[in-house]
Scaffold this active site. Structure first.
Site, PDB file in Angstrom:
ATOM      1  N   GLU A 120       0.845  -1.195   0.000  1.00  0.00           N
ATOM      2  CA  GLU A 120       0.000   0.000   0.000  1.00  0.00           C
ATOM      3  C   GLU A 120       0.884   1.250   0.000  1.00  0.00           C
ATOM      4  O   GLU A 120       1.841   1.352   0.767  1.00  0.00           O
ATOM      5  CB  GLU A 120      -0.874  -0.013   1.260  1.00  0.00           C
ATOM      6  CG  GLU A 120      -1.618   1.276   1.540  1.00  0.00           C
ATOM      7  CD  GLU A 120      -2.175   1.321   2.954  1.00  0.00           C
ATOM      8  OE1 GLU A 120      -3.164   2.044   3.151  1.00  0.00           O
ATOM      9  OE2 GLU A 120      -1.628   0.644   3.845  1.00  0.00           O
TER      10      GLU A 120
ATOM     11  N   LYS B 187      -9.160   2.303  -2.418  1.00  0.00           N
ATOM     12  CA  LYS B 187      -9.417   1.890  -1.035  1.00  0.00           C
ATOM     13  C   LYS B 187     -10.757   2.432  -0.548  1.00  0.00           C
ATOM     14  O   LYS B 187     -11.023   3.629  -0.639  1.00  0.00           O
ATOM     15  CB  LYS B 187      -8.280   2.381  -0.140  1.00  0.00           C
ATOM     16  CG  LYS B 187      -8.345   1.905   1.301  1.00  0.00           C
ATOM     17  CD  LYS B 187      -7.107   2.382   2.055  1.00  0.00           C
ATOM     18  CE  LYS B 187      -7.084   1.883   3.480  1.00  0.00           C
ATOM     19  NZ  LYS B 187      -5.860   2.341   4.190  1.00  0.00           N
TER      20      LYS B 187
ATOM     21  N   CYS C  87      -4.899  -2.564   3.435  1.00  0.00           N
ATOM     22  CA  CYS C  87      -4.672  -2.252   4.844  1.00  0.00           C
ATOM     23  C   CYS C  87      -5.862  -2.612   5.731  1.00  0.00           C
ATOM     24  O   CYS C  87      -6.186  -3.770   5.930  1.00  0.00           O
ATOM     25  CB  CYS C  87      -4.302  -0.772   4.982  1.00  0.00           C
ATOM     26  SG  CYS C  87      -3.809  -0.286   6.644  1.00  0.00           S
TER      27      CYS C  87
END
Length: 506
Positions: free
Chosen positions: A279, A336, A385
């Site tokens: 990420e 995300k 994440c």
């Protein structure tokens, strides 16, 4: 130790309430030892017994306080990794305010978890314990599962009771109805232990049967995982090991270009089919029209690259995983969806207080919840994440054709507690979906996880690592993938039936 007199005889307490609440906090802390990194998964089967016991003898308000104390012990100790935010001097915050900020965030997150256990205790003392023992068991299990399902749609979600069984406990049960299955079994055992201590003979039989059935079913589900078919897919991963406080500086960005370019060339020479980065590997706004060393390298090698970076969008930017094809062109990207509170977005009502916590020059915008990430080998599930904690995020992508899972994260500046918990979440996601999972992080722990939940390779933390993983594409369906969390509606239906029957008797 935990027994108190009936509510009508409150003046003859065996333990003062303050000592009782301290004891419940210690019980919560002990239950936390079931989580990674200790992973004493069996502790979860008795950790809630003291709280359940007190719900039977305390008035609802006192039971709620007892639940809060247990929750502060459990969630507070399991979220100590938040302290690793300190020091924040690298973004201009002095040491003392930095220390206060990290502890304040920890207290906020811990309290949000404690509200869950406090709500459960309040509802149990008010409604659940008034039922006969079997119905009380149903109330206890259903309420906790329902509260966890509700909390899992909040932006502060991280710790579920299901995580206590990862990576080495009853993780295979997640194939049935996701995290709710595991949570329900853990709560059922706790409830049966509590009722057994109250001389309920049937509860002892039920306890033995539940444990044997759960362990046996976990074993059966593990050995019945279908064998992999088709050609293997070799995925190279790069653990860049560039601390956040460094990589957001000009020197850090220069180093990122160097490290990931070097890792890409090395993995290509090993013959991988694609390369995966963490990420935010390149903490810049990606400009598709501009040539750069990465796109030139991809064009030259012809090996696709899955790159963590940022892309500009209307009103801000997305944290993305780009899929660069063999020509260096973007053929797919995933934005995300679940942003990290305070770190990646600031709630409007807090903006004036903690805006300095964010290092972003433009606000991050959540991605579309309904995204499909395509690759030359079929669709992939992407978890960036924080999203590893949200089972519904991976399930939607599985339903829409995800054949393997790519989990990318930064995980800096946090240390082993957070790293192992994050890995535990990914083990659950791999098992629930019956998919191979490649986990690539900035500072560790990167991993390769089989559909059985077995971790075939695990990196060391805080080291630069490149690794070539061999995985397989799968198109199997688990019950959870096909039907979602069907267990919670079933439990709620049974609970409603118990309430209706109770009213009918009256």
């Amino acid at each position: 130790m935990w027994r108190l007199p009936p509510k009508s005889n409150a003046n003859a307490k065996v333990l003062s309430r303050w000592l009782l609440f301290v004891g419940l906090g210690i019980a919560g802390w002990g239950t936390q030892l079931a989580l990674p990194p200790v992973s004493g998964w069996f502790l979860a089967f008795v950790g809630i017994v003291p709280l359940w016991w007190q719900c039977q003898v305390l008035a609802p308000l006192w039971a709620a306080i007892a639940g809060l104390c247990w929750g502060w012990g459990f969630y507070g100790s399991s979220l100590v990794w938040v302290w690793d935010l300190h020091p924040l001097t690298w973004i201009g915050i002095d040491p003392v305010p930095s220390w206060l900020i990290s502890r304040g965030i920890w207290l906020c997150l811990s309290s949000w978890g404690a509200v869950l256990s406090g709500s459960w205790a309040l509802l149990m003392a008010r409604y659940g314990v008034r039922r006969s023992a079997p119905w009380q068991l149903l109330w206890g299990v259903t309420l906790w599962c329902a509260l966890e399902a509700l909390w899992s749609h909040s932006p502060l979600w991280w710790i579920s009771l299901s995580l206590t069984q990862s990576p080495g406990g009853l993780v295979q049960l997640g194939r049935l109805a996701g995290p709710t299955t595991i949570t329900a079994v853990v709560m059922t055992v706790n409830g049966l232990v509590t009722l057994s201590l109250r001389q309920q003979k049937w509860a002892r039989v039920g306890l033995a049967m539940t444990l044997v059935a759960a362990i046996a079913l976990n074993g059966v589900l593990s050995v019945r995982v279908m064998a992999d078919r088709g050609e293997p897919l070799r995925v190279g991963l790069i653990q860049g090991n560039i601390p956040t406080r460094e990589k957001l500086t000009p020197e850090g960005i220069r180093r990122a270009w160097q490290v990931y370019l070097q890792g890409y060339h090395q993995l290509v020479s090993w013959g991988v089919d694609a390369v995966l980065t963490p990420e935010g590997a390149l903490p810049i706004l990606w400009q598709p029209q501009q040539m750069n060393p990465i796109t030139e390298a991809v064009r030259e090698a012809g090996v696709p690259l899955w790159l963590g970076t940022f892309m500009e969008t209307a009103g801000g930017s997305h944290q993305v995983l780009l899929s660069l094809d063999g020509n260096g062109e973007i053929d797919s990207h995933y934005g995300k969806v679940n942003l990290v509170p305070l770190g990646e977005y600031i709630p409007p009502w807090l903006g004036g207080v903690v805006q300095r916590l964010s290092t972003l020059r433009s606000p991050l915008i959540p991605g579309d919840p309904e995204q499909v990430f395509t690759t030359p080998w079929g669709n992939a599930v992407v978890l960036i994440c924080f999203e590893s904690a949200f089972s519904h995020r991976s399930r939607w992508q599985l339903v829409h054709g995800g054949q393997f899972i790519l989990s990318v994260a930064n995980d800096d500046p946090y240390h082993r507690q957070l790293m192992t918990q994050h890995h535990g979440h990914d083990v659950l996601r791999a098992v629930e979906g019956d998919r191979w999972l490649v986990r690539c992080t900035n500072t560790g722990l990167s991993a390769v996880i089989a559909p059985t939940g077995e971790t075939l390779w695990l990196s060391k933390a805080d080291e630069f690592v490149i690794y070539a993983a061999t995985i397989f594409r799968r198109q199997t369906e688990t019950l959870y993938t096909r039907y979602g969390d069907w267990l919670l509606p079933l439990l709620l239906g049974m609970l409603s039936l118990s309430v209706l029957r109770q009213r009918g008797w009256h």
